[in-house]
Structures are given as structure tokens and as C-alpha cells.
Design an enzyme around this catalytic site. Structure first.
Site, PDB file in Angstrom:
ATOM      1  CG  ASP A 293      -1.882   1.259   1.109  1.00 14.37           C
ATOM      2  OD1 ASP A 293      -2.636   0.838   0.554  1.00 14.37           O
ATOM      3  OD2 ASP A 293      -1.762   1.933   1.902  1.00 14.37           O
TER       4      ASP A 293
ATOM      5  CD  GLU B  14      14.835 -14.709   5.496  1.00 13.87           C
ATOM      6  OE1 GLU B  14      13.616 -14.760   5.489  1.00 13.87           O
ATOM      7  OE2 GLU B  14      15.320 -13.754   5.567  1.00 13.87           O
TER       8      GLU B  14
HETATM    9  C1  GLC Z   1      -4.322   3.465  -1.281  1.00 12.16           C
HETATM   10  C2  GLC Z   1      -5.895   1.837  -0.478  1.00 12.16           C
HETATM   11  C3  GLC Z   1      -6.660   2.788   0.550  1.00 12.16           C
HETATM   12  C4  GLC Z   1      -6.028   4.232   1.145  1.00 12.16           C
HETATM   13  C5  GLC Z   1      -4.823   4.411   1.168  1.00 12.16           C
HETATM   14  C6  GLC Z   1      -4.349   4.068   2.334  1.00 12.16           C
HETATM   15  O1  GLC Z   1      -4.293   4.065  -1.584  1.00 12.16           O
HETATM   16  O2  GLC Z   1      -5.755   1.353  -1.251  1.00 12.16           O
HETATM   17  O3  GLC Z   1      -7.647   2.391  -0.026  1.00 12.16           O
HETATM   18  O4  GLC Z   1      -6.772   4.093   1.399  1.00 12.16           O
HETATM   19  O5  GLC Z   1      -4.203   3.229   0.491  1.00 12.16           O
HETATM   20  O6  GLC Z   1      -4.147   3.278   3.510  1.00 12.16           O
END
Ligand code: GLC
Ligand code: CA
Length: 551
Positions: A213, A263
Site C-alpha cells: 500500500d 528466503e
Molecule cells: C491505498 C488504498 C486505499 C487507502 C490508502 C491508505 O491507496 O488502496 O484504499 O485508503 O492506501 O491506506
């Protein structure tokens, strides 16, 4: 129809992810096993045979970890457990075992930029003095101006407003998303260690890969005093000069993670999420010494049009050529309006503006949207690389633009002072049956209201129905897996009628997309393998795609 698990050889192929069809599950909206209105792991477990029959190679699970749900689960309070509302670690293990038995890999979401404000680390930080080691895991700073009442820098939150929140003792902490999502300090060795151990925790449980993310934001320029962002316009590509995003140092983190992935046998895969217009810097995250893949959102951001699609495809293929990374394609996700609606918007319409009218201006032509969505999907599934599907697109689900304001859950709605509705319209729980209180999503209601039209788009309504969107996806995924012309990375444009695209893949395979508004003839010597919809007297109608065998 029978499922066809991948062969034992394919199961251990270390490069399986380069061509995998990945299906994104947003767990709270997928299937609810206990009637509380929230999708859960039990629901997913019971629907794994559906995904095997659909023919996907892997499932990417959006966060299912304990979370106060300030941002739909992307605010995590424990990275190594399952939210009790969604199930237990034992349920998770059952999913991994069952999925593997069906030939499906499991990818989990890693959210390293921020934790929840309810994470023990952040609670400890708030309870600890200014300058303490507990605060150093996050980004706490004094404010500027008289009384320190002005935030430490001009940084803005993706969800609206400043990226800073003031605490009771007068310091500010950084949050690039909601204030309940404090950003971690990636210069802190404990933070770095914690995430490597978290990767191992899930890899040891058998997961095959990770979706990272906001992967481009971990390494920030934290020099004193903090630097303002020179440019707050997110529609521009990044160039490495921003204090928050896409800094050179971020790559060191992923080089360290690659050592962790390696790993394991086969090495775990990873895909980076980086939201900014793709450029040559984007593809660096996909280097084999780092994550291997990075989402290319260009298709998802592109409006309908032959030249546009062609430019996007050319850029992605050329951009990866020198890096050794794997290509990815995305048309829909939990963060954007679904492509069955988006592609019906009149040219130049901002999807957010349309959402703000609750979908009334303009009223979309649902047929056109679905035709284009199916055509775009069939084009995407013919490209080399790894397509990412978002749950419900195989049903042709549209965006739900008219969720009542009181029912909206996305923090974007409140944080922008109701200027943007946010992403709930793409997160409405799936319809499994024609009827029932939540169309078979569960035994009772659903956490976001489903529109009546969902019944006729349900799995039940489409299963086994020739020409349905679901059957189109199933047929395409079957062919993609079995047709020799769709293996490998060969790709070449061929001559096409005006406003059409035509490309060849491996031996004997061609894909033609009609983005014009007239029917076009197909090559004389071609045989139609499948099409996104019925042909008209052997011709390809507007907004249609055909897969062909050619001599
Ligand atoms: C990414 C995710 C989104 C979230 C953001 C913060 O963009 O896809 O849904 O709100 O990160 O974690
Ligand atoms: Ca439930």
C-alpha cells in the site's frame, strides 16, 4: 464447467506472477457467513470454488486485520491477526490451504506507510513525552508560528485538509491519509524490522505474495526544518524532488524486502501501489531486485479511445522493457468508480463530479458502459503480463453513485467537508442471488445498501447464461490459460481500421478492439475464438472486442 487447477510445475514456477490473473477481494463486501452484514473470511472460504471456476490464478485480499475501520481496514491496529468480526487466524489458514488445493495463490495487503491510531505503538507514543523513543516511530514535530499553532509543513492529506493533527501537548503528527492513520517514521530501525518480520509472519503461513500500500511514500525527507511540498498538484508525474513521495531512498527498503522474499521457495512476489501518473520512475519499483511488479493505473485512468489505449499500452511495455519488472493492468479497484460506469461517462467528465450529482448528471447509458467495460476487459486479458480484476467486475457491476449521504462510510466524505463522496460506490456488497435481503451476500442486510438492479446482475442470474458477463469472463480466462498464443510476452500491433486497435500475440492469436462508432469487418482468414458480445453479420460492432485465430 470444471475448474482447472494449475499443474504442479506451474505451482512452483518462481515466475508464476508474471502472467497471473489476480482477483482482488475486498473482504467486507464479498460474502457474509454469519448474517451481521459484514463480509468475512468464512464467506470467502465458501466462495473459493466460485473463484476456481472463474479461472483466476491468485486472490489479493484487501486488509482483513484488526482495524477500527476509519479507512475501510487500511488503518491497522494489529498486523499479525484477523479482525474478530471477519474471523480468526485459523480461518485464514483454511483459506490458504483450500485455495492452494484449488490451484489459487494468496496475496495479502501490507500497509507500511501508517498504522491505525489504535495500534499499541501509537497509543504508547501519545502517552510518552516529546522526544521519546516511542514518538520516534512516528512523525511528531513542533508546529511553527506563534504558539506553534501552524502545522510544521504544507503537507496535505489525500483525504482532504492538512496532513497534520495536533495532540494535547501541542505537538503535531503527520498523517497522509485520515487523522486516524498516523504515518510511520521509516528512519526508525524498529519500524523497518517490524515490517520485515510481518512479511515473514504471513509468508510462513503460506501466503504467496504481498500488495504494498502507498509503496512510494515510506521514505520521507525528514530533515530539519521540514521541507514544504513544492507542488501539490497530484495530476503531475513525480520527479524525485518531493519530500514525501518517490524518493530515491525508498528503493533501499524494497531491496531489503527482496532479501526476505527470497528466503522462501518459490520467492514471494510483491506488487507496489504508487498513485501518481506512471512515468519511467514508476517502473523502477518492479525491478527484480525490488518488488517485481508495480500497478500500472494508466488504463484505469484512461478515457475510452483508440489512441489513448494504444499510448497507455505502448508506454507500459516500453517502460518495463529495460527494468526486468512484470507488466500489470488494472481497470477497476476499490479506490475508483467501476469501469462499467466510468467508460460510459461523456468525454472529459470528471467521475467525482458525476458522483457528486448522485449519478443524475448525466444519467449514464448502462448498455454502453457494459459493452465498453466488456470490450476493455477482453482487450486487457489479451495483453502480455498480469491483469488485476476487482471483485464484481466479472458481473459487470456498475458504480453505485446514489448511496444516501447518511450511509456513506468513506472518510473522504467527511474530511473533504462533503465535497467528494468517496469510494463507497465501488464497495457495495456483491449480489450472489436474484432475491433475498442482501441478494445472497449474507442472510441479512449489507453494510452498504445495494441497489435493486443488483438482483439481475447476481451470480445466480448469470451463471450458465450464454452471453452473460460472468460467462464471458470465464471463457476468456479459460482461453487465456489454454491458448498457446496467449502465453509468453510476444506483442505486436497490426494494421487496423480507423479508431480500432489490433494486436498479435503468440502463434496464431490476434485481438481486435473496435473503439469507433461503426461496425468493422474482421480479417478474411480469421476465425473468431470469442467476442465481448455478439457479432453483427460477421462484423465487429462498435464498443466490442474479438479474439481471433489467424493462420
Ligand atoms: C491505498 C488504498 C486505499 C487507502 C490508502 C491508505 O491507496 O488502496 O484504499 O485508503 O492506501 O491506506
Ligand atoms: Ca459477517
Amino acid at each position: 464447467m470444471s475448474s482447472s487447477p494449475t499443474s504442479p510445475t506451474a505451482a512452483t514456477d518462481p515466475d508464476w506472477w508474471r502472467t497471473a490473473v489476480v482477483y482482488q477481494v475486498y473482504p467486507r463486501s464479498f460474502a457474509d457467513s454469519n448474517g451481521d452484514g459484514i463480509g468475512d473470511l468464512g464467506g470467502l472460504l465458501s466462495r473459493l470454488p466460485y473463484l476456481a471456476e472463474l479461472g483466476v490464478d491468485a486472490i489479493w485480499l484487501s486488509p482483513f486485520y484488526p482495524s477500527p475501520l476509519a479507512d475501510g481496514g487500511y488503518d491497522i491496529s494489529d498486523y499479525r491477526d484477523v479482525d474478530p468480526r471477519l474471523g480468526t487466524l485459523a480461518d485464514f489458514d483454511r483459506i490458504v490451504t483450500t485455495a492452494h488445493g484449488l490451484g489459487i495463490k494468496i496475496i495479502v495487503d501490507i500497509v507500511p506507510n501508517h498504522t491505525s491510531d489504535q495500534h499499541p505503538w501509537f497509543r504508547e507514543a501519545l502517552a510518552s513525552p516529546v522526544g521519546s523513543p516511542a514518538r520516534d516511530r512516528y512523525i511528531f514535530r513542533d508546529g511553527t508560528g506563534p504558539d506553534g499553532a501552524t502545522p510544521p509543513a504544507n503537507w496535505v492529506s489525500h483525504f482532504g485538509g492538512p496532513a497534520w493533527e495536533r495532540t494535547d501537548d501541542g505537538q503535531w503528527y503527520c498523517h497522509l491519509f485520515a487523522k486516524e492513520q498516523p504515518d510511520l517514521n521509516w528512519e526508525n530501525p524498529q519500524v523497518r524490522q517490524y515490517f520485515k518480520d510481518t512479511l515473514r509472519f504471513w509468508a510462513d503461513r503460506g501466503v504467496d505474495g504481498f500488495r504494498i500500500d502507498v509503496a512510494h511514500s515510506l521514505a520521507k525527507d525528514l530533515s530539519h526544518p521540514l521541507r514544504d511540498q513544492p507542488n501539490l498538484d497530484r495530476s503531475l508525474p513525480l520527479d524525485g524532488t518531493d519530500p514525501l513521495y518517490d524518493r530515491e531512498e525508498v528503493h533501499t527498503i524494497y531491496q531489503e524486502w527482496r532479501e526476505v522474499f527470497n528466503e522462501y521457495d518459490p520467492p514471494r512476489m510483491a506488487v507496489a501501489e504508487t498513485w501518481s501518473p506512471a512515468n519511467e520512475r514508476t517502473y523502477l519499483y518492479a525491478r527484480p531486485t525490488e518488488l517485481g511488479q508495480v500497478f500500472d493505473f494508466s488504463l484505469l485512468k484512461s478515457e475510452w479511445g483508440a489512441d489513448r489505449f494504444r499510448a497507455v499500452i505502448d508506454q507500459a511495455i516500453a517502460g518495463h522493457a529495460g527494468t526486468g519488472g512484470g507488466l500489470t493492468w488494472v481497470l477497476s479497484s476499490h479506490d475508483v468508480p467501476r469501469h462499467a460506469s466510468r467508460l460510459a461517462l461523456p468525454e472529459g467528465t470528471d467521475p467525482d463530479e458525476w458522483l457528486n450529482t448522485d449519478g443524475r448528471h448525466p444519467v449514464l447509458d448502462a448498455h454502453l458502459g457494459l459493452d465498453r467495460a466488456r470490450a476493455a476487459t477482453l482487450m486487457m486479458l489479451a495483453l502480455p503480463g498480469s491483469p488485476y480484476l476487482y471483485q464484481g467486475e466479472e458481473l459487470g457491476l456498475p458504480e453505485v453513485p446514489d448511496i444516501a449521504h447518511e450511509a456513506l462510510q468513506d472518510p473522504v466524505w467527511e474530511r473533504t467537508g462533503h465535497a467528494l463522496k468517496g469510494r463507497d460506490g465501488a464497495r457495495v456488497p456483491l449480489p450472489w442471488t436474484r432475491t433475498g435481503t442482501s441478494f445472497g451476500f449474507g442472510d441479512d442486510g449489507a453494510w452498504l445498501p445495494q441497489p435493486p438492479a443488483f438482483g439481475e446482475l447476481s451470480v445466480e442470474a448469470q451463471d450458465g447464461v450464454e452471453g452473460s458477463t460472468l460467462e464471458m469472463y470465464r471463457q476468456a480466462l479459460r482461453l487465456r490459460r489454454n491458448h498457446p498464443g496467449l502465453r509468453g510476452s510476444d506483442f505486436a500491433w497490426t494494421e487496423a481500421p480507423s479508431q480500432c486497435l489490433s494486436f498479435d500475440r503468440g502463434p496464431g492469436f490476434r485481438c481486435v478492439v473496435n473503439l469507433s462508432d461503426i461496425c468493422v469487418p474482421l480479417p478474411d482468414d480469421a476465425q473468431v475464438l470469442m467476442a465481448s458480445n455478439r457479432l453483427a453479420d460477421g462484423q465487429l460492432p462498435p464498443n466490442h472486442t474479438a479474439w481471433l485465430t489467424i493462420p
